[in-house]
Design an enzyme around this catalytic site. Structure first.
Site, PDB file in Angstrom:
ATOM      1  N   GLU A   1      -3.399   7.482  -4.009  1.00 47.63           N
ATOM      2  CA  GLU A   1      -3.387   6.174  -3.374  1.00 47.63           C
ATOM      3  C   GLU A   1      -3.101   5.092  -4.406  1.00 47.63           C
ATOM      4  OE1 GLU A   1      -6.126   4.861   0.298  1.00 47.63           O
ATOM      5  OE2 GLU A   1      -7.072   4.574  -1.634  1.00 47.63           O
TER       6      GLU A   1
ATOM      7  N   TYR B   1       0.863  -1.188   0.000  1.00 48.64           N
ATOM      8  CA  TYR B   1       0.000   0.000   0.000  1.00 48.64           C
ATOM      9  C   TYR B   1       0.892   1.227   0.000  1.00 48.64           C
ATOM     10  CZ  TYR B   1      -3.150   3.667   1.469  1.00 48.64           C
ATOM     11  OH  TYR B   1      -3.855   4.837   1.530  1.00 48.64           O
TER      12      TYR B   1
END
Ligand code: GDP
Ligand code: MN
Length: 390
Positions: free
Chosen positions: A197, A109
């Site tokens: 993101e 992530y």
């Protein structure tokens, strides 16, 4: 402003952040065409909506042939996808992203966002990325790393390598990830993003590192200096009443409740929503009518409130500081000649000429509930709309 994954990936390409080969498709036939050109063994078909959590909701499918891509596209297009982030009403799939499927070794992530408490941009990273990131953040927060970037130093190679090492990676992956962090930070600054993101950012079996998913939000206040970004706006994904409010120059956010709010000033508008909650009600919206609560603005505000079928009562809360309350009261009366207001209206006017304003409203044809004090106004509005059960 939010954009779609395929648009975010185009920006990633521009900044040299690696993404899978592929492109958008707006019809099943086009999906077939894009897939045919890819010439890959397996292809991913991804629903393009302004909400994450598509994987778990069946919005990301891996198939074999262009024919299967076409069939899958047909089954996804114009369907409503309900994900954890879409709200219970879901979002209609109008676009797809067709990409080569890659073989993944590890899902990471990587996020860049503004940490308001620290007043810095933060890079968030985790070695356990992918569809379970929310659960990991809740149950094992130590697995989520947070790096604050000094605005004067920026996000240089040293900082970026530290982030990559922090993920416990070694070898070429460190170099690749450090480069991606540096580029993402530059994109964040140059395009005035509020969020970038990559979930997941993946290490492939051949050790390349690629942004498999992409999400970018922009700071709306900066869009005046990024005309090139305005083309990326997708009105289908936005709340129609918010688009209309935008045209009127009124700050409006639609919420789920039944007390329609018309307030001047963002702070007062938030206080109004809080006090409605305090008395057991639920606001239908945030609405800042802005400084001069004149007739035109009140007409626009009433138009928005009356277009929301959930609104059972209106609470007008205006503080007359620069604007005089009696002029606001007259503006409200005039506006009601233009918009059919068919729910009870509670008014709280405070400030300059408040007494005159209350007299005007009390003597009007429409039976306003004129309250003195915010608490009694909120109580009256919640009393009419009813306590919030859900
Ligand atoms: P989201 O659920 O809306 O965040 O959609 P993502 O783009 O993150 O996709 C969800 C999941 O699908 C990812 O976490 C991957 O596990 C999987 N996925 C997507 N593309 C590929 C691919 O090319 N190969 C493989 N093996 N899995 C993929
Ligand atoms: Mn994702």
């Amino acid at each position: 402003m939010k954009i779609h994954e395929y648009q975010a990936k185009n920006l990633f390409r521009e900044y040299g952040i690696p993404v899978p080969t592929g492109g958008p498709a707006f019809s099943a036939w086009e999906a077939f065409e894009v897939a045919s050109k890819l010439k890959t063994e397996k292809t991913v078909v991804k629903a393009q909506i302004h909400a994450g959590g598509r994987g778990k909701a069946g919005g990301v499918k891996i198939v074999n042939t262009p024919e299967e891509v076409e069939k899958t596209a047909e089954s996804l297009l114009s369907k409503t996808l309900v994900t954890k982030q879409s709200g219970p009403e879901g979002k209609i799939v109008r676009k797809l992203l067709i990409e080569e499927a890659l073989s993944i070794k590890q899902e990471l992530y990587l996020g860049v966002l503004i940490d308001r408490a620290e007043r810095k941009i933060a890079v968030i990273a985790s070695a356990s990325g992918g569809m379970e990131i929310e659960e990991i953040a809740a149950k094992s927060p130590e697995k989520i790393l947070r790096f604050h970037i000094d605005p004067l130093v920026g996000c240089g190679p040293f900082v970026c390598r530290n982030i990559a090492f922090g993920l416990g990676l070694a070898g070429t992956a460190v170099k690749f990830i450090a480069e991606i962090v540096e580029k993402a930070y530059r994109l964040f600054i140059e395009k005035d993003c509020s969020l970038i993101e990559m979930n997941p950012l993946v290490v492939l079996t051949d050790d390349r590192v690629i942004a498999l998913d992409a999400k970018i939000d922009f700071d709306d206040n900066s869009l005046t200096r990024h005309k090139e970004l305005l083309n990326l706006r997708d009105f289908f994904e936005e709340e129609p009443l918010e688009i209309q409010a935008n045209r009127y120059g009124i700050d409006y956010v639609k919420l789920e409740g039944n007390v329609g709010c018309m307030v001047n000033g963002a702070g007062l508008a938030m206080a109004t929503m809080d006090i409605i909650r305090k008395y057991g009600g639920m606001p239908a919206n945030f609405l800042d009518i802005k400084g001069g609560a004149n007739k035109e603005n009140v007409i626009h505000a009433f138009t928005l409130l009356m277009a929301d079928p959930k609104v059972k009562a209106v609470l007008i809360n205006i503080f007359g500081g620069i604007v005089k309350c009696d002029m606001v009261a007259n503006g409200i009366l005039e506006a009601m000649n233009f918009v059919k207001v068919d729910v009870p209206v509670v008014v709280r006017l405070e400030g300059t000429n408040a007494v005159e304003a209350r007299n005007i409203l009390n003597n009007a044809d429409f039976s306003f509930k004129v309250a003195d004090g915010l608490a009694s106004a909120a109580l009256a509005a919640v009393g009419i709309a009813g306590p919030w059960q859900q």
